[in-house]
Design a protein around this motif. Structure first.
Motif, mmCIF file in Angstrom:
data_model
loop_
_atom_site.group_PDB
_atom_site.id
_atom_site.type_symbol
_atom_site.label_atom_id
_atom_site.label_comp_id
_atom_site.label_asym_id
_atom_site.label_seq_id
_atom_site.Cartn_x
_atom_site.Cartn_y
_atom_site.Cartn_z
ATOM 1 N N PRO A 229 26.077 78.549 -73.945
ATOM 2 C CA PRO A 229 25.289 78.925 -72.373
ATOM 3 C C PRO A 229 23.481 78.263 -72.954
ATOM 4 O O PRO A 229 23.607 79.396 -73.938
ATOM 5 N N LEU A 230 23.037 78.293 -72.431
ATOM 6 C CA LEU A 230 21.018 77.719 -72.446
ATOM 7 C C LEU A 230 20.339 79.252 -72.316
ATOM 8 O O LEU A 230 19.542 79.667 -74.107
ATOM 9 N N ALA A 231 21.071 80.196 -72.482
ATOM 10 C CA ALA A 231 20.532 81.311 -72.383
ATOM 11 C C ALA A 231 20.485 82.032 -73.499
ATOM 12 O O ALA A 231 19.419 83.036 -73.812
ATOM 13 N N GLN A 232 21.625 81.862 -74.373
ATOM 14 C CA GLN A 232 22.170 82.101 -75.365
ATOM 15 C C GLN A 232 21.692 81.211 -76.606
ATOM 16 O O GLN A 232 21.169 82.199 -77.726
ATOM 17 N N ALA A 233 21.957 79.871 -76.374
ATOM 18 C CA ALA A 233 21.278 78.868 -77.433
ATOM 19 C C ALA A 233 20.245 79.002 -78.291
ATOM 20 O O ALA A 233 20.706 78.770 -79.608
ATOM 21 N N ARG A 234 18.750 79.081 -77.669
ATOM 22 C CA ARG A 234 17.618 79.126 -78.388
ATOM 23 C C ARG A 234 17.951 80.763 -79.583
ATOM 24 O O ARG A 234 16.902 80.283 -80.420
ATOM 25 N N ASP A 235 18.427 81.850 -79.302
ATOM 26 C CA ASP A 235 18.183 82.360 -80.553
ATOM 27 C C ASP A 235 19.440 82.571 -80.732
ATOM 28 O O ASP A 235 19.879 83.070 -81.811
ATOM 29 N N GLN A 236 20.418 81.682 -80.923
ATOM 30 C CA GLN A 236 20.644 80.853 -82.280
ATOM 31 C C GLN A 236 20.233 79.790 -82.990
ATOM 32 O O GLN A 236 21.296 79.500 -84.019
ATOM 33 N N VAL A 237 19.566 80.122 -82.877
ATOM 34 C CA VAL A 237 19.181 78.881 -84.329
ATOM 35 C C VAL A 237 18.275 79.708 -85.517
ATOM 36 O O VAL A 237 17.011 80.200 -84.566
ATOM 37 N N PHE A 238 18.491 79.221 -87.094
ATOM 38 C CA PHE A 238 17.762 80.042 -87.407
ATOM 39 C C PHE A 238 16.167 79.438 -87.909
ATOM 40 O O PHE A 238 14.835 81.022 -87.829
ATOM 41 N N MET A 278 12.412 81.207 -86.313
ATOM 42 C CA MET A 278 12.125 81.570 -85.195
ATOM 43 C C MET A 278 11.196 82.479 -85.060
ATOM 44 O O MET A 278 9.977 82.459 -84.130
ATOM 45 N N GLU A 279 11.693 83.782 -86.096
ATOM 46 C CA GLU A 279 10.352 85.190 -86.025
ATOM 47 C C GLU A 279 9.370 84.548 -86.123
ATOM 48 O O GLU A 279 8.775 85.122 -85.226
ATOM 49 N N ALA A 280 9.030 83.827 -86.939
ATOM 50 C CA ALA A 280 7.822 83.425 -87.865
ATOM 51 C C ALA A 280 6.799 82.619 -86.896
ATOM 52 O O ALA A 280 5.506 82.701 -86.325
ATOM 53 N N LEU A 281 7.572 81.739 -86.242
ATOM 54 C CA LEU A 281 7.006 81.336 -85.264
ATOM 55 C C LEU A 281 6.806 81.449 -83.575
ATOM 56 O O LEU A 281 6.210 80.320 -82.452
ATOM 57 N N ALA A 282 7.028 82.322 -83.430
ATOM 58 C CA ALA A 282 7.315 83.347 -82.356
ATOM 59 C C ALA A 282 5.649 83.364 -80.943
ATOM 60 O O ALA A 282 4.968 83.512 -80.573
ATOM 61 N N PRO A 283 4.696 83.809 -82.463
ATOM 62 C CA PRO A 283 3.702 83.734 -81.674
ATOM 63 C C PRO A 283 2.847 81.909 -80.831
ATOM 64 O O PRO A 283 1.526 82.144 -80.570
ATOM 65 N N TYR A 284 4.042 81.345 -81.127
ATOM 66 C CA TYR A 284 3.448 79.700 -81.209
ATOM 67 C C TYR A 284 4.192 79.126 -79.689
ATOM 68 O O TYR A 284 4.479 78.087 -79.632
ATOM 69 N N ARG A 285 5.186 79.816 -79.321
ATOM 70 C CA ARG A 285 6.648 79.142 -78.237
ATOM 71 C C ARG A 285 5.211 79.516 -76.749
ATOM 72 O O ARG A 285 4.181 79.932 -76.625
ATOM 73 N N LEU A 286 5.252 77.947 -76.384
ATOM 74 C CA LEU A 286 5.097 77.306 -75.149
ATOM 75 C C LEU A 286 5.981 77.648 -73.747
ATOM 76 O O LEU A 286 7.286 77.587 -74.514
ATOM 77 N N ALA A 304 15.200 80.629 -66.769
ATOM 78 C CA ALA A 304 13.775 80.864 -66.798
ATOM 79 C C ALA A 304 13.216 80.630 -68.227
ATOM 80 O O ALA A 304 12.246 81.303 -68.164
ATOM 81 N N GLY A 305 14.167 81.674 -69.448
ATOM 82 C CA GLY A 305 13.499 81.547 -69.791
ATOM 83 C C GLY A 305 13.113 80.422 -71.030
ATOM 84 O O GLY A 305 12.112 80.283 -71.192
ATOM 85 N N ASP A 306 13.779 80.003 -70.594
ATOM 86 C CA ASP A 306 14.027 78.775 -71.500
ATOM 87 C C ASP A 306 12.335 78.106 -71.120
ATOM 88 O O ASP A 306 11.728 77.286 -71.512
ATOM 89 N N ARG A 307 11.975 78.167 -69.971
ATOM 90 C CA ARG A 307 11.231 77.399 -69.214
ATOM 91 C C ARG A 307 9.830 78.458 -69.789
ATOM 92 O O ARG A 307 8.691 77.749 -69.749
ATOM 93 N N ALA A 308 10.260 79.740 -69.707
ATOM 94 C CA ALA A 308 8.939 80.433 -69.881
ATOM 95 C C ALA A 308 8.576 80.099 -71.238
ATOM 96 O O ALA A 308 7.174 79.884 -72.058
ATOM 97 N N GLN A 309 9.943 79.652 -72.396
ATOM 98 C CA GLN A 309 9.133 80.015 -73.732
ATOM 99 C C GLN A 309 9.898 78.604 -74.592
ATOM 100 O O GLN A 309 9.998 78.843 -75.873
#
Ligand code: CA
Length: 444
Positions: A229-238, A278-286, A304-309
Motif C-alpha cells: 500500500p502507498l502508506a507503506q511503500a515510501r518506507d520501503q525505499v532504502f 532516505m534518512e539523509a534526505l529527510a530534511p529535503y522532503r516536500l 495523506a502522508g505521501d501528499r505531505a512528504q
C-alpha cells in the motif's frame, strides 16, 4: 516512519574527518551514503563516504565499536553487495546511521578516532563497484515536462498519452547492463527508419542521447501477490542515486511501436556509486502537489502522508565534456539544470503502482524515475529535448562546439545535491559515462 528528524540531521554537527566540512562537500557528516568499493585485488566490501574518504565497514564491523542491531547492520552493509543490508529494513538502517554518526562525530573519543583512522581510505585510491547486484531494473516515465517534450517529437498533435496523468507508467528494463559511474560504452548498432524511407537501415546509432534520472533501491520488498500500500511503500525505499538511461533515439523510436523500448535502451545504464539514504534526505522532503485542474490520483495512489512528504527537493545538473574539452583541460559545459521536485508522481506512488497487481519487488531492485525535466527549456533532462528533436543546436560555449545528439568521446556527467538554509548539504557525487566509437565490424 521515514521523514522524522533526529540528531543525525543537526546542521551544526561536524566530523573529525575534517574534509567533510569542506565547502561544497557532498559527503557531510549528515549524509553517510553507502557504497561498495575495492582496493587493488582485495575483495569488494561495503563502505560509507565521509568527506573525501571511504570508511571501510568490514574493518569497522571487526572492531566491536558498535552493538546490537547497529553491529548486525554494519556486518550486512560490509558485504560485497548491499542487497542483504537493504533487506534488513528501516530499524537496522537507522541504527547503523546513528551508530556511524556517533563514531565519526567531532565529539568521538580519541580512542575511537585512533581505532577508526586505519579504516579510512581516500576515495581517489579505491575503485567503486555497483552497490547492489541488480536483479531487476524498472524505468518509470514520471516527468510531465519530459513526456510533453518527447511527445511533441514523436506525436506533435497529441504529445501526452492518455494514461500519463492517471498512473506512473514504466517499462521493465535490462538489469545486466547497469554499470557504475566511469564505465565507457560503445555506440550501439541497431535498426532505424529514416523519415520518408520505406525500409530501415542497420547501422550505428546516429541519435545517441542521455537521460537525467534518479534511481532508487527497494528495501525489504514484498511477497508475490501481496501489494505494498502507498502508506507503506515510501518506507520501503532504502535510498537514491543518480541514473543515466543512455538512449539510442533512432533505434528506440522505430522499435517501440507497439511495445516498449528494447535495444534503444538496453545497451547501458549508468548509476552513481554512492546510495544516499532516505534518512539523509529527510530534511529535503516536500509536499506532493497535483494541480487542481488535473485528475487527482485514484485511491490506491493517494495517501495523506505521501501528499505531505512525497516529493523531494534535489538540485540536478548535466555537464557535457567533449574530447575537445579534455584536450584543452576544460571541465565541460553545463547543458541543463533542474530540480526533482517537478516530477508528476512520487517514488511512493511508483512502488505502489509497481506492486498493485501482485508483482514482487526484491531487496536491491533498481527503479528509475524516468527522465527529469523541469518546466522551462533549460531544464530538459535529455538532449533530444534540448535540441528539439535534433532540429536546434545545443551550444557548448567553452569549447565552441555544437551538439544535436552525442558524439564519440562525449562524456556526460550528472550531479545532484540538496542544500537549503538550516540543513546540512547532502550530495550524490556524480554519475559519468563516456561514448566510445561503435564497434567497426558488425555491418558485414
Ligand atoms: Ca528513461
Amino acid at each position: 516512519m521515514s521523514g522524522a528528524l533526529d540528531f543525525t540531521h543537526d546542521p551544526a554537527a561536524t566530523s573529525w574527518v575534517t574534509s567533510a566540512q569542506a565547502q561544497g562537500c557532498d559527503f557531510t557528516q549528515q549524509n553517510l551514503p553507502h557504497g561498495v568499493f575495492s582496493r587493488g585485488a582485495e575483495a569488494a566490501r561495503g563502505g560509507v563516504a565521509i568527506g573525501d574518504q571511504v570508511l571501510d565497514l568490514a574493518q569497522v564491523a571487526s572492531l566491536g565499536l558498535l552493538a546490537g542491531l547497529a553491529q548486525q547492520a554494519c556486518e550486512a552493509a560490509a558485504q560485497g553487495t548491499l542487497n542483504a543490508y537493504m533487506g534488513m529494513g528501516q530499524p537496522a538502517w537507522r541504527a547503523l546511521r546513528q551508530g556511524l554518526f556517533g563514531l565519526l562525530s567531532s565529539s568521538a573519543t580519541e580512542a575511537t578516532r585512533a581505532a577508526l583512522t586505519p579504516c579510512l581510505f581516500p576515495q581517489s585510491q579505491v575503485q567503486m563497484r555497483l552497490p547492489v547486484q541488480v536483479h531487476n531494473y524498472t524505468d518509470f516515465y514520471t516527468s510531465l515536462h519530459h513526456a510533453n517534450n518527447v511527445g511533441r517529437v514523436i506525436r506533435p498533435d497529441d504529445p501526452l498519452t492518455p494514461n500519463f496523468k492517471w498512473l506512473p507508467i514504466a517499462y521493465h528494463g535490462r538489469a545486466s547492463s547497469v554499470v557504475t559511474s566511469g564505465t565507457a560504452f560503445h555506440r550501439p548498432w541497431g535498426q532505424a527508419m529514416a523519415p520518408g524511407a520505406t525500409a530501415p537501415v542497420f547501422g550505428p546509432c546516429h541519435r545517441l542521447d542521455f537521460e537525467l534520472e534518479m534511481g532508487f533501491f527497494v528495501g525489504p520488498g514484498n511477497a508475490l501477490g501481496q501489494p505494498l500500500p502507498l502508506a507503506q511503500a515510501r518506507d520501503q525505499v532504502f535510498g537514491m542515486c543518480l541514473l543515466n538511461d543512455w538512449s539510442a533515439r533512432d533505434h528506440q523510436f522505430w522499435e517501440m511501436a507497439p511495445l516498449g523500448p528494447f535495444l534503444g535502451k538496453n545497451f547501458c545504464t549508468s548509476i552513481s556509486p554512492w546510495v544516499v539514504t532516505m534518512e539523509a534526505l529527510a530534511p529535503y522532503r516536500l509536499p506532493f502537489e497535483r494541480p487542481a485542474i488535473d485528475p487527482q490520483p485514484l485511491a490506491y495512489l493517494d495517501d495523506a502522508g505521501d501528499r505531505a512528504q512525497g516529493s523531494l527537493d534535489i538540485e540536478l545538473e548535466v555537464v557535457l565534456q567533449s574530447r575537445l574539452h579534455r584536450e584543452r583541460q576544460l571541465p565541460g559545459d553545463r547543458i541543463s539544470a533542474t530540480n526533482f521536485r517537478h516530477q508528476y508522481w512520487t517514488i511512493g506512488q511508483m512502488l505502489a503502482q509497481h506492486t498493485v497487481g501482485g508483482c514482487n519487488l526484491q531487496s536491491g531492485d533498481l527503479l528509475g524515475t524516468g527522465t527529469i525535466s523541469g518546466p522551462t527549456a533549460g531544464e530538459a533532462g535529455a538532449i533530444v529535448e534540448l535540441s528539439q528533436g535534433g532540429t536546434r543546436d545545443v551550444p557548448l560555449p567553452t569549447s565552441g562546439e555544437l551538439r544535436r545528439f552525442l558524439e564519440d568521446g562525449d562524456r556526460v556527467i550528472l550531479r545532484g545535491w540538496c542544500a537549503k538554509p538550516g540543513s546540512a548539504r547532502i550530495g550524490f557525487g556524480q554519475c559519468s559515462g563516456e561514448v566510445l566509437p561503435a564497434l567497426p565490424n558488425l555491418a558485414s
